[in-house]
Design a protein around this motif. Structure first.
Motif, PDB file in Angstrom:
ATOM      1  N   THR A 127       0.811  -1.322   0.094  1.00  0.00           N
ATOM      2  CA  THR A 127       0.068  -0.059  -0.072  1.00  0.00           C
ATOM      3  C   THR A 127       0.799   1.057  -0.038  1.00  0.00           C
ATOM      4  O   THR A 127       0.687   2.331  -0.525  1.00  0.00           O
ATOM      5  CB  THR A 127      -0.885   0.328   1.120  1.00  0.00           C
ATOM      6  OG1 THR A 127      -1.532  -1.300   1.588  1.00  0.00           O
ATOM      7  CG2 THR A 127      -2.010   1.153   1.124  1.00  0.00           C
ATOM      8  N   PHE A 184       0.837   4.182  -2.856  1.00  0.00           N
ATOM      9  CA  PHE A 184       0.932   5.549  -2.550  1.00  0.00           C
ATOM     10  C   PHE A 184       1.953   6.483  -3.031  1.00  0.00           C
ATOM     11  O   PHE A 184       1.810   7.445  -3.504  1.00  0.00           O
ATOM     12  CB  PHE A 184       0.865   5.873  -0.893  1.00  0.00           C
ATOM     13  CG  PHE A 184       0.525   7.018  -0.420  1.00  0.00           C
ATOM     14  CD1 PHE A 184      -0.740   7.813  -0.508  1.00  0.00           C
ATOM     15  CD2 PHE A 184       1.634   7.779   0.104  1.00  0.00           C
ATOM     16  CE1 PHE A 184      -0.779   9.059  -0.243  1.00  0.00           C
ATOM     17  CE2 PHE A 184       1.558   9.012   0.809  1.00  0.00           C
ATOM     18  CZ  PHE A 184       0.314   9.670   0.361  1.00  0.00           C
ATOM     19  N   THR A 199      -8.130   6.062  -9.816  1.00  0.00           N
ATOM     20  CA  THR A 199      -7.065   5.156  -9.599  1.00  0.00           C
ATOM     21  C   THR A 199      -5.904   5.682 -10.425  1.00  0.00           C
ATOM     22  O   THR A 199      -5.822   6.716 -11.201  1.00  0.00           O
ATOM     23  CB  THR A 199      -7.447   3.793 -10.321  1.00  0.00           C
ATOM     24  OG1 THR A 199      -7.786   4.076 -11.710  1.00  0.00           O
ATOM     25  CG2 THR A 199      -8.646   3.155  -9.655  1.00  0.00           C
ATOM     26  N   GLN A 202     -12.715   6.293  -2.178  1.00  0.00           N
ATOM     27  CA  GLN A 202     -11.286   6.270  -2.098  1.00  0.00           C
ATOM     28  C   GLN A 202     -10.665   4.944  -1.792  1.00  0.00           C
ATOM     29  O   GLN A 202      -9.916   4.535  -2.626  1.00  0.00           O
ATOM     30  CB  GLN A 202     -10.682   7.031  -1.130  1.00  0.00           C
ATOM     31  CG  GLN A 202      -9.066   7.189  -1.106  1.00  0.00           C
ATOM     32  CD  GLN A 202      -8.632   8.261  -0.175  1.00  0.00           C
ATOM     33  OE1 GLN A 202      -9.308   9.182   0.330  1.00  0.00           O
ATOM     34  NE2 GLN A 202      -7.210   8.615  -0.233  1.00  0.00           N
ATOM     35  N   GLU A 255      -8.695   2.400  -4.478  1.00  0.00           N
ATOM     36  CA  GLU A 255      -7.295   2.083  -3.891  1.00  0.00           C
ATOM     37  C   GLU A 255      -7.172   0.640  -4.113  1.00  0.00           C
ATOM     38  O   GLU A 255      -6.319  -0.099  -4.597  1.00  0.00           O
ATOM     39  CB  GLU A 255      -7.086   2.440  -2.590  1.00  0.00           C
ATOM     40  CG  GLU A 255      -6.255   3.479  -2.377  1.00  0.00           C
ATOM     41  CD  GLU A 255      -6.421   4.160  -0.741  1.00  0.00           C
ATOM     42  OE1 GLU A 255      -5.936   5.068  -0.553  1.00  0.00           O
ATOM     43  OE2 GLU A 255      -6.348   3.014   0.104  1.00  0.00           O
TER      44      GLU A 255
END
Ligand SMILES: C[S@@+](CC[C@H](N)C(=O)[O-])C[C@H]1O[C@@H](n2cnc3c(N)ncnc32)[C@H](O)[C@@H]1O
Lengths: 362, 474
Positions: free
Chosen positions: B11, B15, B84, B176, B180
């Motif tokens: 993740t 990011f 995205t 969101q 994600e």
């Protein structure tokens, strides 16, 4: 059906002898015998809703009882209303619901017929209580051992007057005057003829945490013992002082010191007693109802005493039989006791009856 | 455990990738992202954003100032349209028209579409565009210097602002999260990581269910929807027949409320002479009781072979239903003057006082200036009956005031007396065929028994969604 009630009414740690004598009169709680044999110390009865849930019954048996009880209630129709203004079927049905609420631990109610329900009395006891209610016209409040009054639930039993809804207003009068008067709020109040302790407890709570206290008296030892029980239940032992005796007699130490005086003394004229609704006439104590020839005996006595016992500026409130007595009382206070009282007012209850006399000691 | 760790690492990587992906220059990153905000602003609110757009595209001395403003605004109204890494947005997911498969054999596209649909519906139900405008206006008012001159108003404004912002943030978070996880799945595929892929799929499935629930909640976004309420039922003309029907309707609501886990208290009940009720009031305690129950306001019609008619003829009966919200402590109540009240013992008669033993201590309270009355008889003391009746009276007066202040709301705040017997909302037919049909939505079922046993939710929900759609069109 078998009406043996051994175990049903036996409050804990009750002397064996007393228990026995009460059950020998079949279905009677012990207080009857308590009255007749007048023991020196009267043990107050525990209201049904506070008894331990040591019984259990199948749900279908409880339903059966309920259906039977409802049938009994419906069979009454308006017979009692016509005979003496007693309860009608719909009122009895509501009482039946409340009796069940008090007897059954509500979260134990199952759904299946065979589910067991926890109860504070055996199912036979329930049959017996409802028979007493309808056949003997035993007041519902004696049946369940309590009366909901204001925001209180007071224990009551034979020998003690069941507090009336009208009387609730006396506490409102007191709440009004103490809210704007510090002297009254922190002074000593008297409730004469306190019965179950209703007014004393109501006022004790209105006085709050300040210094004010209440002295409550009653001639009847049963009343004093039940009132003591109720006072303890609301943890007001430090605020309310109970004294046994006639009207002002137990208050000799308070001469000229009372900041407030309330009373709902017996006020029914003697000749009316025989015609009373069965629940009242047959079951409630005469000493709590009978006010002498014109019903004013106690009220006048209390006015006379108030002159002597109260502080200047003290507040008083009496409940009366209605407009006629209220007017007569105000007349008496103005004419025979002129200069002693001021701001006398007659107030109505919610049924519009001129029920109360309120005023101040000068 | 190891798996979780890996997930969090990824993740993070994702990011970073997203943050720097569009630009190699870190200065540019800031500018480009604010530019991005502006672009999105212009999408949602064209008239408002032209200036932002201009000031941002040509860096100038006022740039930083404008940027601050934009960021403030953007964070407030969260106008950012999320996407995205490869530019997929909720709108585009919907536009793809991917088929939605059953939960269990859904691939990510199916889940994503279902979630996107929920988000879309939630936004519509929240009246997203109006919500943003309102939020903007509230922020403006809350920024005023004289705000606290009127503390009551200030409190009200900031409560509303907080609640709207909360709703908006919740939806944005949902959006969101969706995007994600799509990124995550794509990444997993690129790297052939089957574990990560199936894990993300699972998350999407959970989100799908969760979003469905939120959809329902979003139906209940009205100001008083979360309140407890009173439900009142009154029998129409037609004597015993209708009184029996009124009792059935009341029983339907009691069962419905109990099924939903609400607490039900009978406040007041006027029984019919032979059967049923003339009218009754129950209190339904619990979250969103009013929001749901308000869908039931109106006249309910029954057609059946009468059990009271020895000739077995078909009868039509009516019962009217009113629903009153019980406003919470936070809201402003109508001030009631003690001196405007007349309090009467219900069914009083005779000498009273020591003469009478009764367990009947119902009182009726009359508010003299408006003539509004309230009765309670279910409590065991007069004092408590009076307190409960006062609470009913308060709610009735609040309702009256609400209706006066906001004509818009009036349709949800009708009292029994306002409901004309013409405004039928639902028909229950037991004979010659069996059916319950909502006349507003045309929703119908063929099993009246289950409805009368309290299975009302589908009627309520279909009405609530239909009425929102209608609001939208207006
Ligand atoms: C009508 S009851 C009122 C009881 C209680 N205050 C109430 O309002 O429910 C009158 C009470 O006065 C009491 N009483 C009667 N004669 C009395 C007396 N001479 N001295 C003190 N109390 C007396 C009775 O025992 C009874 O409890």
């Amino acid at each position: 059906m078998n009406l043996s009630l051994s175990g049903v009414y036996r409050p804990h740690s009750l002397p064996k002898l007393l228990t026995y004598s009460s059950f020998s009169t079949l279905c009677r709680p012990f207080c009857y015998s308590a009255l007749s044999s007048s023991p020196t110390c009267v043990k107050p009865q525990v209201p049904l809703f506070l008894r331990p849930p040591i019984y259990s019954t199948k749900l279908c048996d409880l339903k059966k009882w309920h259906d039977w009880g409802k049938g009994v209630a419906l069979s009454i129709g308006s017979t009692f209303v016509q005979s003496d203004d007693g309860p009608d079927s719909s009122m009895l049905c509501r009482e039946l619901k409340w009796l069940m609420e008090d007897a059954v631990v509500d979260h134990s109610l199952g759904v299946e017929d065979d589910d067991r329900v926890k109860m504070r009395i055996g199912i036979e006891g329930l049959y017996c209580l409802w028979k007493q209610r309808v056949q003997e016209r035993r007041p519902f409040q004696y049946v369940v051992g309590c009366e909901h009054w204001r925001d209180l639930v007071l224990s009551v039993q034979e020998g003690v007057l069941i507090p009336r809804p009208e009387t609730e207003l006396v506490v409102d009068f007191v709440a009004d005057v103490v809210s704007e008067n510090e002297d009254l709020r922190s002074g000593v109040w008297a409730d004469l003829g306190t019965g179950s302790g209703a007014l004393a407890i109501g006022i004790g709570r209105v006085l709050g945490s300040e210094r004010g206290r209440v002295i409550a008296t009653d001639l009847s030892p049963v009343a004093v013992s039940v009132a003591t029980y109720n006072v303890q239940r609301y943890c007001l032992q430090d605020k309310i002082d109970l004294r046994e005796g006639s009207w002002f007699e137990p208050l000799k130490d308070m001469e000229g010191k009372l900041a407030g005086l309330v009373s709902n003394p017996p006020y029914i004229p003697s000749k009316d007693i025989s015609g009373l609704q069965a629940e009242v006439g047959r079951h409630e104590p005469r000493v709590a109802l009978d006010g002498g020839i014109d019903g004013m005996q106690a009220l006048l006595h209390l006015c006379d005493g108030a002159v002597l016992m109260m502080k200047p500026g003290g507040f008083l409130a009496f409940e009366t039989n209605g407009e006629q007595q209220s007017r007569a009382l105000v007349d008496y206070m103005k004419n025979h006791r002129s200069g002693s009282f001021c701001n006398l007012e007659i107030r109505a209850d919610f049924a519009g009856i001129q029920r109360f006399v309120i005023g101040f000691h000068q | 455990m190891a798996c979780l760790l890996r997930k969090s690492l990824r993740t993070k990587a994702l990011f970073l990738h997203k943050l720097v992906g569009n630009s190699s220059d870190s200065h540019q990153t800031l500018a480009s992202s604010s530019w991005f905000w502006c672009r999105q602003l212009s999408l949602s609110l064209p008239h408002k954003t032209t200036t932002c757009f201009a000031s941002n595209s040509i860096p100038s001395p006022s740039f930083s100032n404008a940027l601050l403003q934009i960021r403030f605004w953007a964070s407030e109204a969260a106008a950012t349209e999320l996407s995205t890494s490869d530019g997929l947005t909720v709108q585009r997911i919907l536009a793809n028209n991917w088929t939605i498969l059953d939960e269990h054999d859904g691939d990510w596209r199916s889940h994503a579409t279902a979630i996107a649909q929920s988000i879309h519906l939630i936004k519509r139900r929240l009246q997203w565009e109006k919500l943003k405008v309102r939020l903007d206006m509230l922020s403006f008012q809350l920024g005023k210097e004289d705000l606290w001159d009127d503390p009551m108003l200030a409190g009200k404004l900031s409560r509303e602002h907080g609640s709207l912002l909360g709703k908006m943030k919740e939806v944005n978070a949902l959006e969101q999260e969706l995007l994600e996880h799509i990124d995550m799945i794509k990444l997993a595929r690129e790297e052939n990581d089957a574990d990560l892929e199936s894990e993300s799929l699972k998350v999407l499935l959970n989100m799908r269910r969760n979003a469905k629930e939120k959809e329902l909640e979003a139906l209940l976004a009205g100001e008083h929807d979360s309140c407890s309420c009173y439900i009142e039922v009154q029998a129409g003309a037609g004597g015993t027949e209708s009184m029996d029907w009124a009792a059935m309707v009341m029983q339907m609501y009691k069962s419905w409320a109990q099924r939903r886990g609400y607490k039900v208290t009978v406040m007041d009940e006027m029984p019919g002479e032979i059967a049923g009720i003339k009218r009754a009031t129950i209190k339904v305690d619990g979250e969103f009781a009013f929001g749901y129950a308000k869908a039931e306001i109106g006249v309910h019609r029954l057609v059946r072979i009468s059990p009271f008619d020895s000739n077995k003829r078909r009868h039509t009966s009516f019962a009217a239903v009113a629903v009153i919200p019980i406003l919470g402590d936070g809201s402003t109540h109508v001030q009631i003057n003690e001196s405007d009240l007349r309090i009467e013992r219900f069914r009083a008669g005779g000498a009273g006082g020591q003469h009478v033993n009764t367990t009947e201590s119902a009182v009726r309270i009359v508010h003299i200036p408006t003539g509004v009355t309230a009765t309670c008889q279910n409590e065991r003391s007069q004092h408590q009956n009076k307190a409960s009746a006062m609470a009913v009276l308060q709610s009735r007066l609040d309702q009256l005031e609400m209706a006066r202040q906001a004509q818009l709301n009036a349709k949800h705040t009708q009292s029994l007396t306002d409901i004309t017997w013409g405004s039928q909302i639902r028909s229950y037919v037991l004979h010659p065929y069996r059916m319950v049909k909502d006349l507003r939505t045309n929703y119908e079922v063929s099993d009246p028994d289950s409805v009368l046993e309290g299975d009302l939710d589908s009627f309520i929900l279909s009405y609530l969604s239909a009425s929102l759609d209608k609001d939208d069109d207006a």
